[in-house]
Write a protein that holds these residues in place. Structure first.
Motif, PDB file in Angstrom:
ATOM      1  N   LEU A   1       0.806  -1.229   0.000  1.00  0.00           N
ATOM      2  CA  LEU A   1       0.000   0.000   0.000  1.00  0.00           C
ATOM      3  C   LEU A   1       0.836   1.276   0.000  1.00  0.00           C
ATOM      4  CD1 LEU A   1      -2.981  -0.993   2.331  1.00  0.00           C
ATOM      5  CD2 LEU A   1      -2.810  -1.137  -0.162  1.00  0.00           C
ATOM      6  N   PRO A   2       1.949   1.354   0.749  1.00  0.00           N
ATOM      7  CA  PRO A   2       2.746   2.590   0.705  1.00  0.00           C
ATOM      8  C   PRO A   2       3.381   2.873  -0.648  1.00  0.00           C
ATOM      9  CG  PRO A   2       3.219   1.346   2.705  1.00  0.00           C
ATOM     10  CD  PRO A   2       2.415   0.444   1.805  1.00  0.00           C
ATOM     11  N   ASP A   3       3.367   1.899  -1.562  1.00  0.00           N
ATOM     12  CA  ASP A   3       3.937   2.113  -2.895  1.00  0.00           C
ATOM     13  C   ASP A   3       3.052   3.006  -3.762  1.00  0.00           C
ATOM     14  OD1 ASP A   3       5.947   0.370  -2.127  1.00  0.00           O
ATOM     15  OD2 ASP A   3       5.054  -1.361  -3.139  1.00  0.00           O
ATOM     16  N   TYR A   4       1.816   3.228  -3.338  1.00  0.00           N
ATOM     17  CA  TYR A   4       0.858   3.999  -4.128  1.00  0.00           C
ATOM     18  C   TYR A   4       0.693   5.410  -3.566  1.00  0.00           C
ATOM     19  CZ  TYR A   4      -0.273  -0.591  -6.012  1.00  0.00           C
ATOM     20  OH  TYR A   4      -0.192  -1.827  -6.609  1.00  0.00           O
ATOM     21  N   ASP A   5       0.230   6.308  -4.429  1.00  0.00           N
ATOM     22  CA  ASP A   5      -0.026   7.683  -3.996  1.00  0.00           C
ATOM     23  C   ASP A   5      -1.397   7.838  -3.358  1.00  0.00           C
ATOM     24  OD1 ASP A   5       2.427   9.057  -5.141  1.00  0.00           O
ATOM     25  OD2 ASP A   5       1.629   8.075  -6.931  1.00  0.00           O
ATOM     26  N   ALA A   6      -2.290   6.905  -3.629  1.00  0.00           N
ATOM     27  CA  ALA A   6      -3.630   6.926  -3.038  1.00  0.00           C
ATOM     28  C   ALA A   6      -4.104   5.490  -2.848  1.00  0.00           C
ATOM     29  CB  ALA A   6      -4.616   7.699  -3.915  1.00  0.00           C
ATOM     30  N   VAL A   7      -4.792   5.281  -1.737  1.00  0.00           N
ATOM     31  CA  VAL A   7      -5.371   3.972  -1.404  1.00  0.00           C
ATOM     32  C   VAL A   7      -6.874   4.167  -1.276  1.00  0.00           C
ATOM     33  CG1 VAL A   7      -5.463   2.110   0.288  1.00  0.00           C
ATOM     34  CG2 VAL A   7      -3.286   3.273  -0.175  1.00  0.00           C
ATOM     35  N   VAL A   8      -7.649   3.427  -2.054  1.00  0.00           N
ATOM     36  CA  VAL A   8      -9.109   3.581  -2.061  1.00  0.00           C
ATOM     37  C   VAL A   8      -9.749   2.281  -1.588  1.00  0.00           C
ATOM     38  CG1 VAL A   8     -11.150   4.046  -3.468  1.00  0.00           C
ATOM     39  CG2 VAL A   8      -8.984   5.216  -3.980  1.00  0.00           C
ATOM     40  N   LEU A   9     -10.536   2.371  -0.543  1.00  0.00           N
ATOM     41  CA  LEU A   9     -11.328   1.232  -0.088  1.00  0.00           C
ATOM     42  C   LEU A   9     -12.632   1.238  -0.863  1.00  0.00           C
ATOM     43  CD1 LEU A   9     -11.933  -1.134   1.830  1.00  0.00           C
ATOM     44  CD2 LEU A   9     -12.888   0.544   3.427  1.00  0.00           C
ATOM     45  N   SER A  10     -12.842   0.192  -1.659  1.00  0.00           N
ATOM     46  CA  SER A  10     -14.035   0.084  -2.496  1.00  0.00           C
ATOM     47  C   SER A  10     -14.883  -1.068  -1.973  1.00  0.00           C
ATOM     48  CB  SER A  10     -13.593  -0.176  -3.946  1.00  0.00           C
ATOM     49  OG  SER A  10     -14.696  -0.382  -4.787  1.00  0.00           O
ATOM     50  N   THR A  11     -16.060  -0.745  -1.423  1.00  0.00           N
ATOM     51  CA  THR A  11     -16.849  -1.782  -0.758  1.00  0.00           C
ATOM     52  C   THR A  11     -18.334  -1.466  -0.759  1.00  0.00           C
ATOM     53  OG1 THR A  11     -17.129  -2.985   1.346  1.00  0.00           O
ATOM     54  CG2 THR A  11     -16.541  -0.657   1.500  1.00  0.00           C
ATOM     55  N   PRO A  12     -19.151  -2.489  -0.872  1.00  0.00           N
ATOM     56  CA  PRO A  12     -20.560  -2.285  -0.523  1.00  0.00           C
ATOM     57  C   PRO A  12     -20.687  -2.274   0.992  1.00  0.00           C
ATOM     58  CG  PRO A  12     -20.182  -4.563  -1.192  1.00  0.00           C
ATOM     59  CD  PRO A  12     -18.880  -3.843  -1.367  1.00  0.00           C
ATOM     60  N   VAL A  13     -21.765  -1.715   1.473  1.00  0.00           N
ATOM     61  CA  VAL A  13     -22.013  -1.701   2.913  1.00  0.00           C
ATOM     62  C   VAL A  13     -22.769  -2.969   3.298  1.00  0.00           C
ATOM     63  CG1 VAL A  13     -23.239  -0.529   4.777  1.00  0.00           C
ATOM     64  CG2 VAL A  13     -21.987   0.804   3.083  1.00  0.00           C
ATOM     65  N   PHE A  14     -22.192  -3.711   4.233  1.00  0.00           N
ATOM     66  CA  PHE A  14     -22.839  -4.893   4.808  1.00  0.00           C
ATOM     67  C   PHE A  14     -22.998  -4.642   6.301  1.00  0.00           C
ATOM     68  CE2 PHE A  14     -21.354  -8.481   1.687  1.00  0.00           C
ATOM     69  CZ  PHE A  14     -21.954  -7.823   0.642  1.00  0.00           C
ATOM     70  N   TRP A  15     -24.210  -4.559   6.789  1.00  0.00           N
ATOM     71  CA  TRP A  15     -24.444  -4.358   8.219  1.00  0.00           C
ATOM     72  C   TRP A  15     -23.701  -3.144   8.765  1.00  0.00           C
ATOM     73  CZ3 TRP A  15     -28.432  -6.545  10.414  1.00  0.00           C
ATOM     74  CH2 TRP A  15     -28.958  -7.723   9.856  1.00  0.00           C
ATOM     75  N   LEU A  16     -23.875  -2.005   8.103  1.00  0.00           N
ATOM     76  CA  LEU A  16     -23.340  -0.712   8.516  1.00  0.00           C
ATOM     77  C   LEU A  16     -21.822  -0.615   8.464  1.00  0.00           C
ATOM     78  CD1 LEU A  16     -25.651   0.167  11.550  1.00  0.00           C
ATOM     79  CD2 LEU A  16     -25.994   0.638   9.129  1.00  0.00           C
ATOM     80  N   GLY A  17     -21.175  -1.513   7.753  1.00  0.00           N
ATOM     81  CA  GLY A  17     -19.727  -1.448   7.652  1.00  0.00           C
ATOM     82  C   GLY A  17     -19.242  -2.029   6.343  1.00  0.00           C
ATOM     83  N   PRO A  18     -17.920  -2.033   6.156  1.00  0.00           N
ATOM     84  CA  PRO A  18     -17.363  -2.649   4.945  1.00  0.00           C
ATOM     85  C   PRO A  18     -17.545  -4.151   5.000  1.00  0.00           C
ATOM     86  CG  PRO A  18     -15.615  -2.129   6.483  1.00  0.00           C
ATOM     87  CD  PRO A  18     -16.876  -1.559   7.065  1.00  0.00           C
ATOM     88  N   THR A  19     -17.365  -4.811   3.892  1.00  0.00           N
ATOM     89  CA  THR A  19     -17.441  -6.269   3.875  1.00  0.00           C
ATOM     90  C   THR A  19     -16.321  -6.854   4.743  1.00  0.00           C
ATOM     91  OG1 THR A  19     -15.980  -6.491   1.954  1.00  0.00           O
ATOM     92  CG2 THR A  19     -18.361  -6.267   1.527  1.00  0.00           C
ATOM     93  N   ALA A  20     -16.501  -8.082   5.170  1.00  0.00           N
ATOM     94  CA  ALA A  20     -15.480  -8.746   5.988  1.00  0.00           C
ATOM     95  C   ALA A  20     -14.165  -8.856   5.225  1.00  0.00           C
ATOM     96  CB  ALA A  20     -15.975 -10.130   6.399  1.00  0.00           C
ATOM     97  N   GLN A  21     -14.251  -9.075   3.923  1.00  0.00           N
ATOM     98  CA  GLN A  21     -13.039  -9.212   3.120  1.00  0.00           C
ATOM     99  C   GLN A  21     -12.241  -7.906   3.106  1.00  0.00           C
ATOM    100  OE1 GLN A  21     -16.154 -10.063   2.238  1.00  0.00           O
ATOM    101  NE2 GLN A  21     -16.186 -11.974   1.072  1.00  0.00           N
ATOM    102  N   ALA A  22     -12.941  -6.777   2.937  1.00  0.00           N
ATOM    103  CA  ALA A  22     -12.265  -5.483   2.961  1.00  0.00           C
ATOM    104  C   ALA A  22     -11.717  -5.184   4.354  1.00  0.00           C
ATOM    105  CB  ALA A  22     -13.225  -4.380   2.529  1.00  0.00           C
ATOM    106  N   LYS A  23     -12.486  -5.527   5.380  1.00  0.00           N
ATOM    107  CA  LYS A  23     -12.070  -5.239   6.751  1.00  0.00           C
ATOM    108  C   LYS A  23     -10.804  -6.002   7.128  1.00  0.00           C
ATOM    109  CE  LYS A  23     -13.084  -3.186  10.739  1.00  0.00           C
ATOM    110  NZ  LYS A  23     -12.069  -3.699  11.654  1.00  0.00           N
ATOM    111  N   MET A  24     -10.602  -7.182   6.545  1.00  0.00           N
ATOM    112  CA  MET A  24      -9.360  -7.908   6.816  1.00  0.00           C
ATOM    113  C   MET A  24      -8.146  -7.072   6.407  1.00  0.00           C
ATOM    114  SD  MET A  24      -9.871 -11.957   6.013  1.00  0.00           S
ATOM    115  CE  MET A  24      -9.858 -11.715   4.240  1.00  0.00           C
ATOM    116  N   CYS A  25      -8.226  -6.427   5.244  1.00  0.00           N
ATOM    117  CA  CYS A  25      -7.129  -5.573   4.795  1.00  0.00           C
ATOM    118  C   CYS A  25      -6.948  -4.377   5.716  1.00  0.00           C
ATOM    119  CB  CYS A  25      -7.392  -5.089   3.372  1.00  0.00           C
ATOM    120  SG  CYS A  25      -7.189  -6.337   2.104  1.00  0.00           S
ATOM    121  N   ILE A  26      -8.052  -3.758   6.075  1.00  0.00           N
ATOM    122  CA  ILE A  26      -7.990  -2.589   6.948  1.00  0.00           C
ATOM    123  C   ILE A  26      -7.355  -2.947   8.285  1.00  0.00           C
ATOM    124  CG2 ILE A  26      -9.381  -0.885   8.185  1.00  0.00           C
ATOM    125  CD1 ILE A  26      -9.172  -0.421   5.150  1.00  0.00           C
ATOM    126  N   ASP A  27      -7.748  -4.079   8.855  1.00  0.00           N
ATOM    127  CA  ASP A  27      -7.188  -4.479  10.148  1.00  0.00           C
ATOM    128  C   ASP A  27      -5.690  -4.746  10.047  1.00  0.00           C
ATOM    129  OD1 ASP A  27      -9.648  -4.228  11.321  1.00  0.00           O
ATOM    130  OD2 ASP A  27     -10.029  -6.373  11.521  1.00  0.00           O
TER     131      ASP A  27
END
Length: 198
Positions: free
Chosen positions: A78-104
């Motif tokens: 991720l630090p290799d990029y100039d911008a990081v975009v989280l692209s996700t549908p909302v599941f139960w008021l939050g990002p998907t579990a798959q996206a959240k794994m990256c965030i964590d």
């Protein structure tokens, strides 16, 4: 030097609206000569989902998760990029579990000293949120946007978002809706401007 953007794709539907709209945003970036890549969070191999809270990433000088799996390797880029975009549908008021794994796992990209000083190779890079929701904005997307705006402030990252409320059209068909397509392309335009590209 050319600018680069990475989209962390959290949608479990390959033909879904989130992916289709993100493709429009990426096309807009390409028109300005900005290269974009995608990390498909739904396909990353991981020995452990999310963060184990082992703390080993805080022990050495490297900004890298010490669990050596595909998820860790993707987050380390991720630090290799100039911008990081989280692209996700909302599941139960939050990002998907798959996206959240990256965030964590992004915890490995942050080190805090005993004095409370924060160091991260993400500082100064742009954090984007690109999120679709099937219901009204106040019930889901605003909550998600506030959460990631706080993250951006904490990390010293300028923030930009594109939110798509009432995006409950058939899978992949949101790009045919002018209001959704306009928001997606506008996100690409705003991100281009923030990257200083004309």
């Amino acid at each position: 030097m050319s600018k680069t953007v990475v989209f962390i794709q959290g949608s479990p539907r390959e033909n879904g609206n989130t992916r289709a709209l993100a493709a429009l945003a990426r096309e807009t970036l390409a028109l300005s000569g900005i290269a974009s890549a995608e990390i498909d969070a739904t396909r990353l191999k991981c020995s452990h989902p999310g963060c184990l809270a082992c703390g080993r990433c805080q022990e050495g000088p490297d900004f890298r998760c010490q669990v050596d799996d595909g998820l860790a390797r993707a987050v380390a880029t991720l630090p290799d990029y100039d911008a990081v975009v989280l692209s996700t549908p909302v599941f139960w008021l939050g990002p998907t579990a798959q996206a959240k794994m990256c965030i964590d796992r992004m915890a490995s990209l942050v080190k805090c000293s005993d004095a409370g000083a924060l160091a991260t190779p993400l500082r100064g890079k742009i954090l984007g949120l690109f999120a679709t929701g099937a219901t009204e904005r106040d019930e889901n997307l605003d909550i998600l946007e506030r959460q990631y705006r706080v993250m951006a402030e904490y990390l010293g990252m300028p923030f930009v978002s594109a939110l798509f409320p009432f995006c409950d059209v058939p899978a992949g068909q949101a790009v045919a809706e002018p209001e959704f397509a306009t928001v997606a392309r506008d996100f690409g335009v705003r991100l281009t401007a923030m990257l200083g590209v004309r």
